[in-house]
Structures are given as C-alpha cells and as structure tokens.
Design a protein around this motif. Sequence first.
Motif, mmCIF file in Angstrom:
data_model
loop_
_atom_site.group_PDB
_atom_site.id
_atom_site.type_symbol
_atom_site.label_atom_id
_atom_site.label_comp_id
_atom_site.label_asym_id
_atom_site.label_seq_id
_atom_site.Cartn_x
_atom_site.Cartn_y
_atom_site.Cartn_z
ATOM 1 N N PRO A 299 47.315 -30.858 -18.507
ATOM 2 C CA PRO A 299 47.986 -30.814 -20.270
ATOM 3 C C PRO A 299 47.700 -32.104 -20.876
ATOM 4 O O PRO A 299 48.686 -33.001 -19.863
ATOM 5 C CB PRO A 299 48.442 -30.204 -20.919
ATOM 6 C CG PRO A 299 49.965 -29.854 -20.369
ATOM 7 C CD PRO A 299 49.084 -29.658 -18.418
ATOM 8 N N SER A 300 46.934 -32.380 -21.546
ATOM 9 C CA SER A 300 47.721 -34.947 -21.995
ATOM 10 C C SER A 300 49.138 -34.492 -22.091
ATOM 11 O O SER A 300 49.324 -35.746 -21.982
ATOM 12 C CB SER A 300 46.823 -34.620 -23.584
ATOM 13 O OG SER A 300 46.969 -33.922 -24.295
ATOM 14 N N TRP A 301 50.111 -33.781 -22.658
ATOM 15 C CA TRP A 301 50.691 -34.731 -23.146
ATOM 16 C C TRP A 301 51.990 -34.272 -21.712
ATOM 17 O O TRP A 301 52.769 -35.171 -21.796
ATOM 18 C CB TRP A 301 51.990 -33.652 -24.157
ATOM 19 C CG TRP A 301 52.140 -32.072 -23.453
ATOM 20 C CD1 TRP A 301 50.982 -31.043 -23.704
ATOM 21 C CD2 TRP A 301 53.194 -30.700 -22.412
ATOM 22 N NE1 TRP A 301 51.371 -29.428 -23.361
ATOM 23 C CE2 TRP A 301 52.507 -30.267 -22.255
ATOM 24 C CE3 TRP A 301 53.977 -31.640 -22.116
ATOM 25 C CZ2 TRP A 301 53.503 -29.087 -21.870
ATOM 26 C CZ3 TRP A 301 54.883 -31.131 -21.072
ATOM 27 C CH2 TRP A 301 54.474 -29.928 -20.966
ATOM 28 N N MET A 302 51.340 -33.962 -20.432
ATOM 29 C CA MET A 302 52.097 -34.322 -19.321
ATOM 30 C C MET A 302 51.298 -35.413 -18.015
ATOM 31 O O MET A 302 52.185 -35.705 -17.627
ATOM 32 C CB MET A 302 51.630 -33.366 -17.810
ATOM 33 C CG MET A 302 52.506 -32.123 -19.029
ATOM 34 S SD MET A 302 54.228 -32.263 -18.279
ATOM 35 C CE MET A 302 54.553 -32.709 -15.909
ATOM 36 N N ALA A 303 50.542 -36.807 -19.194
ATOM 37 C CA ALA A 303 50.158 -37.681 -18.414
ATOM 38 C C ALA A 303 51.278 -38.263 -17.974
ATOM 39 O O ALA A 303 52.274 -38.459 -18.959
ATOM 40 C CB ALA A 303 49.212 -38.428 -19.978
ATOM 41 N N GLY A 304 51.064 -38.869 -17.339
ATOM 42 C CA GLY A 304 52.720 -39.616 -16.949
ATOM 43 C C GLY A 304 53.439 -38.814 -15.902
ATOM 44 O O GLY A 304 54.789 -39.725 -15.661
ATOM 45 N N GLY A 305 53.391 -37.669 -16.219
ATOM 46 C CA GLY A 305 54.372 -36.449 -15.752
ATOM 47 C C GLY A 305 54.376 -36.183 -14.274
ATOM 48 O O GLY A 305 53.429 -36.695 -13.677
ATOM 49 N N SER A 306 55.164 -35.229 -14.164
ATOM 50 C CA SER A 306 55.257 -34.550 -12.814
ATOM 51 C C SER A 306 56.484 -33.451 -12.952
ATOM 52 O O SER A 306 56.498 -33.171 -13.655
ATOM 53 C CB SER A 306 56.021 -35.892 -12.210
ATOM 54 O OG SER A 306 56.033 -34.946 -10.607
ATOM 55 N N TYR A 307 56.086 -32.595 -11.934
ATOM 56 C CA TYR A 307 56.451 -31.200 -11.766
ATOM 57 C C TYR A 307 56.830 -30.833 -10.490
ATOM 58 O O TYR A 307 57.039 -31.965 -9.909
ATOM 59 C CB TYR A 307 55.519 -29.846 -11.138
ATOM 60 C CG TYR A 307 54.729 -29.754 -12.632
ATOM 61 C CD1 TYR A 307 55.049 -29.265 -14.021
ATOM 62 C CD2 TYR A 307 53.268 -30.553 -12.325
ATOM 63 C CE1 TYR A 307 53.824 -28.868 -14.535
ATOM 64 C CE2 TYR A 307 52.434 -30.457 -13.941
ATOM 65 C CZ TYR A 307 52.708 -29.795 -15.103
ATOM 66 O OH TYR A 307 51.560 -30.121 -16.017
ATOM 67 N N VAL A 308 58.563 -30.818 -10.764
ATOM 68 C CA VAL A 308 59.560 -31.071 -9.854
ATOM 69 C C VAL A 308 59.855 -29.277 -9.047
ATOM 70 O O VAL A 308 60.334 -27.937 -10.982
ATOM 71 C CB VAL A 308 60.745 -31.540 -10.738
ATOM 72 C CG1 VAL A 308 61.420 -30.807 -11.934
ATOM 73 C CG2 VAL A 308 62.213 -31.599 -9.489
ATOM 74 N N VAL A 309 60.335 -29.170 -7.914
ATOM 75 C CA VAL A 309 60.999 -27.789 -7.565
ATOM 76 C C VAL A 309 62.128 -27.663 -7.394
ATOM 77 O O VAL A 309 62.452 -29.252 -6.693
ATOM 78 C CB VAL A 309 59.950 -27.553 -6.488
ATOM 79 C CG1 VAL A 309 60.521 -26.002 -6.216
ATOM 80 C CG2 VAL A 309 58.526 -26.686 -7.035
ATOM 81 N N GLN A 310 63.128 -27.489 -7.491
ATOM 82 C CA GLN A 310 64.169 -27.664 -7.261
ATOM 83 C C GLN A 310 64.845 -26.318 -6.664
ATOM 84 O O GLN A 310 64.625 -25.340 -7.014
ATOM 85 C CB GLN A 310 65.524 -27.830 -8.183
ATOM 86 C CG GLN A 310 67.196 -27.612 -8.137
ATOM 87 C CD GLN A 310 67.722 -28.453 -9.403
ATOM 88 O OE1 GLN A 310 67.619 -28.165 -10.122
ATOM 89 N NE2 GLN A 310 68.566 -27.707 -8.799
ATOM 90 N N ARG A 311 65.434 -26.663 -5.540
ATOM 91 C CA ARG A 311 66.407 -25.210 -4.744
ATOM 92 C C ARG A 311 67.743 -26.065 -4.114
ATOM 93 O O ARG A 311 67.736 -26.933 -3.281
ATOM 94 C CB ARG A 311 65.367 -25.451 -3.314
ATOM 95 C CG ARG A 311 63.616 -25.534 -3.520
ATOM 96 C CD ARG A 311 63.086 -23.591 -3.922
ATOM 97 N NE ARG A 311 63.085 -22.215 -2.527
ATOM 98 C CZ ARG A 311 62.834 -21.319 -2.746
ATOM 99 N NH1 ARG A 311 62.356 -20.979 -3.316
ATOM 100 N NH2 ARG A 311 62.691 -20.867 -1.609
ATOM 101 N N ARG A 312 68.414 -24.740 -4.027
ATOM 102 C CA ARG A 312 69.564 -24.804 -3.731
ATOM 103 C C ARG A 312 69.033 -24.572 -2.658
ATOM 104 O O ARG A 312 69.277 -23.028 -2.282
ATOM 105 C CB ARG A 312 70.671 -23.988 -4.588
ATOM 106 C CG ARG A 312 71.943 -23.930 -4.656
ATOM 107 C CD ARG A 312 73.112 -23.905 -4.953
ATOM 108 N NE ARG A 312 74.487 -23.699 -4.836
ATOM 109 C CZ ARG A 312 74.897 -23.043 -3.319
ATOM 110 N NH1 ARG A 312 75.193 -22.267 -2.542
ATOM 111 N NH2 ARG A 312 76.940 -23.557 -3.495
ATOM 112 N N ILE A 313 69.888 -25.085 -1.622
ATOM 113 C CA ILE A 313 69.614 -24.305 -0.260
ATOM 114 C C ILE A 313 70.839 -24.681 1.159
ATOM 115 O O ILE A 313 71.177 -25.344 1.329
ATOM 116 C CB ILE A 313 67.842 -25.192 1.218
ATOM 117 C CG1 ILE A 313 67.483 -25.017 -0.341
ATOM 118 C CG2 ILE A 313 68.145 -24.617 2.137
ATOM 119 C CD1 ILE A 313 65.968 -26.081 0.921
#
Length: 461
Positions: A299-313
């Motif tokens: 979506p346009s509101w995510m321009a310049g953004g990123s998706y982060v996956v966090q895992r406690r390993i």
Amino acid sequence: MSTNSPNRPKNTKNTQSARSTAKSADGAAKTGSGGSATGSGSDARGGQRPAAVRLSRRRLLGTASAAGAAGLALGGAGGAWAHSAAQEEPPTALSTLGSTTVPFHGTHQAGIATPAQAHGHLLAFDLAADSGRKQAAALLRRWSDAARRMMAGEPPRDGERDTGIALDAGPSSLTVTFGFGRTFFTRTGLEDRLPTQLAPLPDFSADALDKKRSDGDLWVQIGADDALVAFHALRALQREAAGTARVRWQMTGFNRSPGATDRPRTVRNLMGQVDGTNNPDPDDKQDAEKIFVPASGEPSWMAGGSYVVQRRIRMLLDEWDERSLHEQEKVIGRRKSDGAPLSGGHEHTDPDLDKLGRDGQPLIAGNAHIRVTAPQSNGGATMLRRPFSFHDGFRDDGAPDAGLLFLAWQADPLRGFVPVQRKLDRGDALSRFLRHEASGLFAVPGGPLKGEYVGQRLLEG
C-alpha cells in the motif's frame, strides 16, 4: 539465522583519534542526514562510521573522559583531570561514541540501514481495550516526538518529568523504530489498509514458539551505543504509552561495541562465528529494492518502509562448544578464524558451491548453512539481517539461555524470509543447534517528514 546474503562492503577512511576529533561546543560538526549515523565506529556491513562530533546537553565533564578516549595512560589522565578541575577550564567535548546522532526524519526510519549499535531493546505493545484509531494516532504522535528529541540529544522540556538516566551521556547513535503488527489493523478499524505482505508466517517444523513472547499490535526497536541511553529511551516510551497500550513482551540484546576491534570487522555471534558477512547494501539500488518498499509500491502508506521478521533463536551453546573446530566449520561452511568460505578465498569471496575436495566431495557440504541460505539456492531471496545477541541467564539444566534476536528486513517477507526459512526447515546442519522460541512479523512504514509522526500516512491518510 542466516549468514549468507549478498554484500558489497565499502572501503572508508579510518576515523581520527578522539584527540583530533574532539571539538568545543562552538565548533561541533553537524550531523548527517537520510537515516544513517554520523560518528566513529564500525558498521554492520564491515565499514567504518565517518568521524563527526555533535555536542548536546549530555556531556562528559572534565578532561578525564577525553584523555581516556585518546588512549592516555591512567596516571597521565589523573594529572590532566586534576589540573583542569583546579583551573575551572571549560569541559571538553564528548567522545565520538557519545556525540554521534542519527536523524529521525528521512525516507526510511532510522534503525534499519543504520550501523548496528552495541545495545538494543525490542518490545511489543498491545492496545488497551478502549483504545482505537484515535488513541493510537495520539500515541504515535507522542512516541515520535519523544524519539526525535532523544535521538537529537535535546534536553527535557521545562516541567517535563524525566528519569535522569541519560543526563550525562550524548545521544550515542540512538535510534527508535516503530512498526505495526497484523492485529493492529483490526484493533483500529483499518482492515482495508492491511498489507498482503503482513499475512501470518507459515508454521515451520522446527518452531517451538511462545505465543506470549510473539507478535503484538505495535513493535518498537531501540538501539544505542550506550546501555543507559537505550534504557532511558525504553522507559520514556513505556511511560508515554500508559493508559493507551501495555507491554506485551520485551527483549534485550547486545552487539560488539564500536572500536572494540583493531579495524572494522564483521560481528561474531555467540557461537563465535562471523555473522553478517554478505549482507545486502542498502545504498545499492538493486539491493535496496529487496529491502525497502518502493515509492510506487502498495500500500502507498508503506512507501520507503520495510517488513521485519523477528525471531528469538536460542543457541544450544554447550552442545555446539563440544564439537571440534572442523565439525563447526563444516556445519556453517566457513572458516571460524576469518569467515572465509571453505571453498577458499577471504571473508567476502563468493562461496564456490560446486568446488570439490580431493575426496571428490563438495568442499561446502550439501547441508552447510551457507549453501542452504545462499540466494542462488532460494530463487534470489535476500534479506538485510541486523540482529542482536542475547543472554538471559541460565536454564534449570545449567545451559545458557542465550542466542540471537534475529531481525530480517525485506520489501516482501513472502519472497524473502519465508522461502529461506522453509529451506532451512528441510535440511540445515545448523538447525540441530538452534531453538526458535518466539516470532513476529511487523510492517515498518517509511520515515516521517519534518512535522509528521511515524504512521501518520496510515492513520490519517
């Protein structure tokens, strides 16, 4: 935990000594822009942070600090401090570590492409039962204002209650990053703006996830090169959330401190392995397209953004340490001493997955970690990894409760993290030494413009 994404390490000049870079308040250098830090220390991609000094109200008083930063002997430092105190000379500048600032405003939020700091906090909040879109917007506005001021090293406002935890320190490369979990959109009535990339992660056979330490409505990442500065930010954001959101879970991590090695080096994880050798370069156009959502993206509101996956390993360090050096290197596919692939070369040499040894077998085993995670083994899947290590004491059996707070940044987790983790799930020699105990996926919007708060385009668009 991946150790093999493409990277183009940069050659930058060594930083000047603290003696040559320290300046008075009138001559302090200005900060940089665009979401990258200015100051000295090694960055997450093996480069060196450019030297700069930015003074703030959090100053290290007396010449003792400057003497220590310049590497003077303790005896000499004591004499210098005594003379300065007696003469009531002006205090010296902060060391470059404490004076380093990271801009709050920019195309991307700080804390993604920013060089990894020595101390970090990761936490998730759940909105209160009576909190909706309006309350969430007010909270993000308060959080953004607090983050901007703390990252710039600004003093508390008149009448503002402040813990005083970081009064004597500079901003120390502080970054605060905000994101949204899938449930945030339901709680705020924004289901029609939910990104398809935020679909729930699939179940993996190796997962043993604690739901209480996973997911959440709102996600916050705090990083700084000083532990007290990081904790001060943590407390400030928690206080601002009172009545609107409560902490769901919180994790604390660490990395190597800037300047701890003889030259800029890739960080090591708690297994002693060089970790992050071939990270993608956010400054490279092709790599950036795999990390950040483009301006024309949806979506346009995510321009310049990123998706982060966090895992406690959690790492089974006792079992790992019992393995011989040869066994450990075979599991990873790299030499432990310098991170070079077993196929030859140096740390940044591309692994030759087809090269055979004298016995006719591949030098990099079929289930070696770097083979399983290699982009060419996963349809070009690429992630920017920016993790923290953690140690939360010892378990009942005496084993360390320690490992990696894995953070993977990508423009689309369905094309980045998911295919790689599926491949790891099917046959990675390292998996037997790891336990995936918590997980989360969050949408991290682009950086705010001046006058905006993080998430404004979502909440008010």
